[in-house]
Design an enzyme around this catalytic site. Structure first.
Site, PDB file in Angstrom:
ATOM      1  N   SER A 105      48.823  36.183  39.083  1.00  0.00           N
ATOM      2  CA  SER A 105      48.408  37.445  38.640  1.00  0.00           C
ATOM      3  C   SER A 105      49.336  38.534  39.282  1.00  0.00           C
ATOM      4  O   SER A 105      50.621  38.353  39.124  1.00  0.00           O
ATOM      5  CB  SER A 105      46.922  37.733  39.254  1.00  0.00           C
ATOM      6  OG  SER A 105      46.295  38.824  38.675  1.00  0.00           O
ATOM      7  N   ASP A 222      41.509  34.936  29.242  1.00  0.00           N
ATOM      8  CA  ASP A 222      41.740  35.705  30.447  1.00  0.00           C
ATOM      9  C   ASP A 222      40.960  36.604  30.759  1.00  0.00           C
ATOM     10  O   ASP A 222      40.190  36.577  32.047  1.00  0.00           O
ATOM     11  CB  ASP A 222      43.402  35.898  30.612  1.00  0.00           C
ATOM     12  CG  ASP A 222      43.597  36.286  32.038  1.00  0.00           C
ATOM     13  OD1 ASP A 222      44.027  35.493  33.109  1.00  0.00           O
ATOM     14  OD2 ASP A 222      43.210  37.640  32.294  1.00  0.00           O
ATOM     15  N   HIS A 277      40.165  34.826  34.023  1.00  0.00           N
ATOM     16  CA  HIS A 277      41.317  35.197  35.010  1.00  0.00           C
ATOM     17  C   HIS A 277      41.024  34.600  36.316  1.00  0.00           C
ATOM     18  O   HIS A 277      42.039  33.951  36.888  1.00  0.00           O
ATOM     19  CB  HIS A 277      41.330  36.592  35.109  1.00  0.00           C
ATOM     20  CG  HIS A 277      42.643  36.936  35.931  1.00  0.00           C
ATOM     21  ND1 HIS A 277      43.947  36.784  35.457  1.00  0.00           N
ATOM     22  CD2 HIS A 277      42.669  37.716  36.991  1.00  0.00           C
ATOM     23  CE1 HIS A 277      44.729  37.162  36.386  1.00  0.00           C
ATOM     24  NE2 HIS A 277      44.225  37.823  37.491  1.00  0.00           N
TER      25      HIS A 277
END
Ligand code: NAG
Ligand code: NAG
Length: 296
Positions: A105, A222, A277
């Site tokens: 990320s 995600d 995510h």
């Protein structure tokens, strides 16, 4: 002449020695893995991934850098790059054969910046795990946590000035409707991509190109990275249609080396659906399909 073959006991010893030697070669063969976490998390969230690595590649030294955890992950990106660089430097120095870097990320952008601005790094493979490499523009929970009173349309007013740039999210916030404000006011991603010209671009490009492999992982479910294609360097145009990597200006101009890496066949893209995510780093299918084979 009779060649002495030794007693059975001696032969056994020789065999054992050979096995030990082979095992040793295998263990030494895995480069150390360095993991850089994302926004609002830290080493705790990467225990499962570390376990996957040590189970499948016994003997690999895995380090999850314990810096800028949780709320501290909101600190300015360049500040974090400096901190992570120090920690990673000392690991690299002890690894003459190089290291592999896996960054999640926001961490994926920290790692890209670090690679571009570190002349003597020995990172072999850079794995970018669901990272907003081309920027972020979306109404997500994360946006609400950082700026509770904002929606994506208004964030540019807060982000694109000196004060705003002290919040990590603003450093890669890319509003496709306010690109000139972005170029003027963003001091991180716009610089990394060469959207705002500066004299270091050539050197940064050469530094980035020291990597041997770039692995881009992401997917449509995600829920945080917006557009999700940003994990593969795609991004919105001014109508919020997604323009893929190959049609991005930074790609066509090869400003930071991406096009060169593709020409070298050094870029691998892994798209997985059905992954939220926060599940990328603990999903074993993702590990098996997209990550394991690169950690050699
Ligand atoms: C890409 O190259 C064109 C033509 O040289 C130039 O006008 C443009 O500003 C460049 N863009 C970037 C992002 O470097
Ligand atoms: C794990 O990843 C696979 C795809 O690689 C996906 O189909 C599955 O839904 C994921 N599971 C979770 C819990 O994220």
């Amino acid at each position: 002449m009779k060649i002495s073959r030794g007693s059975p006991e001696q032969q056994l010893h020789l065999l054992l020695l050979l096995l030990l030697l082979l095992a040793g070669v295998c263990v030494v063969g895995y480069k150390p893995v360095i993991i850089v976490h994302g926004i609002f998390d830290g080493p705790k969230q990467f225990k499962t991934l570390s376990l996957y690595i040590s189970k499948t590649h016994p003997g690999t030294k895995v380090t999850v850098i314990d810096l800028y955890d949780n709320l501290a992950s909101l600190k300015p990106m360049w500040t974090q790059v400096q901190g992570f660089r120090k920690a990673i430097d000392s690991i690299m120095r002890k690894a003459p054969d190089g290291v592999n870097l896996l960054c999640f990320s926001q961490g994926g952008l920290i790692c890209r910046a670090l690679l571009s601005t570190t002349p003597d790094h020995n990172v072999h493979t850079f794995i970018s795990l669901s990272s907003p490499q081309a920027g972020q523009y979306g109404d997500t929970d994360y946006l609400k946590w950082v700026f509770p009173d904002c929606v994506k349309k208004t964030v540019f007013r807060i982000c694109y000035n000196r004060l705003g740039q002290k919040v990590s999210l603003c450093d890669y916030w890319k509003d496709p409707h306010h690109m000139s404000r972005y170029r003027q006011g963003n001091s991180f991603l716009a610089k990394l991509d060469g959207d705002t010209p500066h004299n270091n671009m050539k050197a940064w490009r050469a530094n980035f190109l020291r990597i041997k492999k770039l692995v881009l992982i992401g997917g449509p479910d995600d829920g945080v990275i917006t557009p999700w294609q940003s994990s593969h360097f795609g991004f919105y145009d001014s109508n919020e249609n997604v323009v893929e990597m190959r049609n991005q200006e930074f790609y066509k101009n090869d400003t930071f080396g991406l096009k060169t890496l593709v020409a070298r066949r050094a870029v691998s893209v892994c798209v997985q659906s059905g992954v939220k995510h926060v599940h990328w780093h603990s999903n074993f299918t993702v590990f098996r399909t997209c990550i394991e084979k690169w950690l050699t």
